[in-house]
Design a protein around this motif. Sequence first.
Motif, PDB file in Angstrom:
ATOM      1  N   PHE A 186      -2.181 -31.457  47.465  1.00  0.00           N
ATOM      2  CA  PHE A 186      -2.120 -30.297  46.576  1.00  0.00           C
ATOM      3  C   PHE A 186      -2.783 -29.168  47.383  1.00  0.00           C
ATOM      4  CE2 PHE A 186      -4.020 -28.760  42.233  1.00  0.00           C
ATOM      5  CZ  PHE A 186      -3.054 -27.774  42.141  1.00  0.00           C
TER       6      PHE A 186
ATOM      7  N   TYR B 135       4.941 -26.257  38.020  1.00  0.00           N
ATOM      8  CA  TYR B 135       3.532 -26.577  37.736  1.00  0.00           C
ATOM      9  C   TYR B 135       2.942 -25.445  36.908  1.00  0.00           C
ATOM     10  CZ  TYR B 135      -1.116 -28.617  38.891  1.00  0.00           C
ATOM     11  OH  TYR B 135      -2.364 -29.215  38.844  1.00  0.00           O
TER      12      TYR B 135
ATOM     13  N   GLU C  19      -0.107 -24.094  35.449  1.00  0.00           N
ATOM     14  CA  GLU C  19      -1.526 -24.269  35.796  1.00  0.00           C
ATOM     15  C   GLU C  19      -2.410 -23.339  34.976  1.00  0.00           C
ATOM     16  OE1 GLU C  19      -4.326 -25.675  36.823  1.00  0.00           O
ATOM     17  OE2 GLU C  19      -3.797 -25.853  38.950  1.00  0.00           O
TER      18      GLU C  19
ATOM     19  N   GLY D 253      -5.659 -23.517  35.448  1.00  0.00           N
ATOM     20  CA  GLY D 253      -6.838 -23.347  36.309  1.00  0.00           C
ATOM     21  C   GLY D 253      -7.799 -24.495  36.130  1.00  0.00           C
TER      22      GLY D 253
ATOM     23  N   GLY E 278     -10.815 -26.539  35.409  1.00  0.00           N
ATOM     24  CA  GLY E 278     -11.965 -26.288  34.538  1.00  0.00           C
ATOM     25  C   GLY E 278     -11.718 -25.237  33.473  1.00  0.00           C
ATOM     26  N   ALA E 279     -10.476 -24.876  33.239  1.00  0.00           N
ATOM     27  CA  ALA E 279     -10.162 -23.832  32.241  1.00  0.00           C
ATOM     28  C   ALA E 279     -10.696 -24.219  30.863  1.00  0.00           C
ATOM     29  CB  ALA E 279      -8.647 -23.634  32.163  1.00  0.00           C
TER      30      ALA E 279
ATOM     31  N   GLY F 233      -5.067 -28.287  34.201  1.00  0.00           N
ATOM     32  CA  GLY F 233      -6.100 -27.295  33.957  1.00  0.00           C
ATOM     33  C   GLY F 233      -6.750 -27.479  32.598  1.00  0.00           C
ATOM     34  N   GLY F 234      -8.016 -27.874  32.597  1.00  0.00           N
ATOM     35  CA  GLY F 234      -8.800 -27.936  31.361  1.00  0.00           C
ATOM     36  C   GLY F 234      -8.491 -29.102  30.433  1.00  0.00           C
ATOM     37  N   ILE F 235      -7.821 -30.126  30.934  1.00  0.00           N
ATOM     38  CA  ILE F 235      -7.536 -31.283  30.054  1.00  0.00           C
ATOM     39  C   ILE F 235      -8.740 -32.227  30.119  1.00  0.00           C
ATOM     40  CG2 ILE F 235      -5.955 -33.206  29.581  1.00  0.00           C
ATOM     41  CD1 ILE F 235      -3.778 -31.471  31.083  1.00  0.00           C
TER      42      ILE F 235
ATOM     43  N   VAL G  74      -1.913 -33.603  34.806  1.00  0.00           N
ATOM     44  CA  VAL G  74      -2.908 -33.678  35.888  1.00  0.00           C
ATOM     45  C   VAL G  74      -4.314 -33.546  35.305  1.00  0.00           C
ATOM     46  CG1 VAL G  74      -3.758 -32.599  38.026  1.00  0.00           C
ATOM     47  CG2 VAL G  74      -1.301 -32.540  37.497  1.00  0.00           C
ATOM     48  N   THR G  75      -5.202 -34.452  35.706  1.00  0.00           N
ATOM     49  CA  THR G  75      -6.616 -34.247  35.371  1.00  0.00           C
ATOM     50  C   THR G  75      -7.451 -34.316  36.646  1.00  0.00           C
ATOM     51  OG1 THR G  75      -6.923 -36.592  34.853  1.00  0.00           O
ATOM     52  CG2 THR G  75      -6.476 -35.159  33.007  1.00  0.00           C
ATOM     53  N   GLY G  76      -8.376 -33.374  36.747  1.00  0.00           N
ATOM     54  CA  GLY G  76      -9.223 -33.291  37.934  1.00  0.00           C
ATOM     55  C   GLY G  76     -10.688 -33.380  37.577  1.00  0.00           C
ATOM     56  N   ASN G  77     -11.226 -32.284  37.045  1.00  0.00           N
ATOM     57  CA  ASN G  77     -12.663 -32.209  36.751  1.00  0.00           C
ATOM     58  C   ASN G  77     -13.207 -33.364  35.916  1.00  0.00           C
ATOM     59  OD1 ASN G  77     -14.338 -29.673  37.522  1.00  0.00           O
ATOM     60  ND2 ASN G  77     -12.240 -28.970  37.290  1.00  0.00           N
TER      61      ASN G  77
HETATM   62  O1  LIG Z   1      -9.755 -29.890  37.033  1.00  0.00           O
HETATM   63  P1  LIG Z   1      -8.890 -29.727  35.818  1.00  0.00           P
HETATM   64  O2  LIG Z   1      -9.431 -28.762  34.820  1.00  0.00           O
HETATM   65  O3  LIG Z   1      -8.550 -31.046  35.232  1.00  0.00           O
HETATM   66  O4  LIG Z   1      -7.523 -29.061  36.372  1.00  0.00           O
HETATM   67  C1  LIG Z   1      -6.614 -29.793  37.155  1.00  0.00           C
HETATM   68  C2  LIG Z   1      -5.662 -28.961  37.947  1.00  0.00           C
HETATM   69  O5  LIG Z   1      -4.599 -28.456  37.225  1.00  0.00           O
HETATM   70  C3  LIG Z   1      -6.376 -27.876  38.677  1.00  0.00           C
HETATM   71  O6  LIG Z   1      -5.624 -27.353  39.658  1.00  0.00           O
END
Ligand SMILES: O=P(O)(O)OC[C@@H](O)CO
Length: 251
Positions: A81, A174, A176, A178, A180-181, A206-208, A226-229
């Motif tokens: 990514f 995609y 997005e 952001g 941590g939204a 973003g923000g899930i 997608v989950t990141g944070n």
């Molecule tokens: O980190 P989070 O908020 O889950 O977002 C994931 C992704 O979409 C960020 O580019």
Amino acid sequence: MRLKGKVKSYIREKLNDGKVIHFSLFDPDKVDENQVYYLGKKLVEAGTDAFLIGGTLGVSQEKLDKIISSLTEFGLPTIIFPSNVNLISSKADAILFMSLLNSDDLYYVVGAQLVAAPIIKKLGLEVLPTAYIIIGHGGTAAHVGKARVIPYENIELILAYSLMARYMGMEFIYLEAGSGAPKTINPLAIKAVKSNVDDAIIIVGGGIRDEESGKLLASAGADIIVTGNIIEQDSEKALKIIKEIKSMRRK
Ligand SMILES: O=P(O)(O)OC[C@@H](O)CO
Ligand SMILES: CC(C)=CCC/C(C)=C/CC/C(C)=C/CC/C(C)=C/COP(=O)(O)OP(=O)(O)O
Ligand SMILES: [Mg+2]
């Protein structure tokens, strides 16, 4: 197992089987190297479908390579990514070949892609042609990518960008919010894209942070969540989101 050249068909097969897909995002700058295997294992057991690897600030090529290598053992696709051309690795199976369509800077629309294309060709990475559209809060990606962020509730504009992307031949869209939204993408925007843009694979991120929002976005028509944070902050919560998404069937 390496999946180079097979990632798109892996995704399409799952979608054709009526499944909603989950991508686990690892930011090489934020994740502890010694935790990657342990964390990856839990995510795989919960049912995640692939690993996205990327970040905007502080990511070195060396750390990127290391994280991808540790994740390769699970036999799931590893997908870059990219925030820029320095984040391309031969260790990955595929790359989201993204154009930030709502950037005011041509570099993020076609410039980085021009420089990256010959490198990707040499490395033989599989390319996933992706329209990257930043909405609402936008996070660090919006700032760095000089995005003219689309207001959260402006569904007409989100749909126009998505149609444009598809008419230009992009296969993945995609949406997005952001990293941590405070608010995820508007489910009504996903519904509009789903019902008006043919044959696009909709990625939403973003923000899930909880299973309810994951479920809501998937029910609205997101093909890939997608989950990141949340993986970094509360992995147990992330596992719950994955289990919820993987229990769903697409319409
Ligand atoms: O980190 P989070 O908020 O889950 O977002 C994931 C992704 O979409 C960020 O580019
Ligand atoms: C095709 C190639 C090689 C590059 C494309 C380059 C483009 C279009 C970039 C778009 C703008 C950008 C900076 C995107 C970043 C995407 C990304 C990796 C987001 C992950 O979230 P972070 O920005 O790391 O957020 P936090 O670390 O704050 O959680
Ligand atoms: Mg990050």
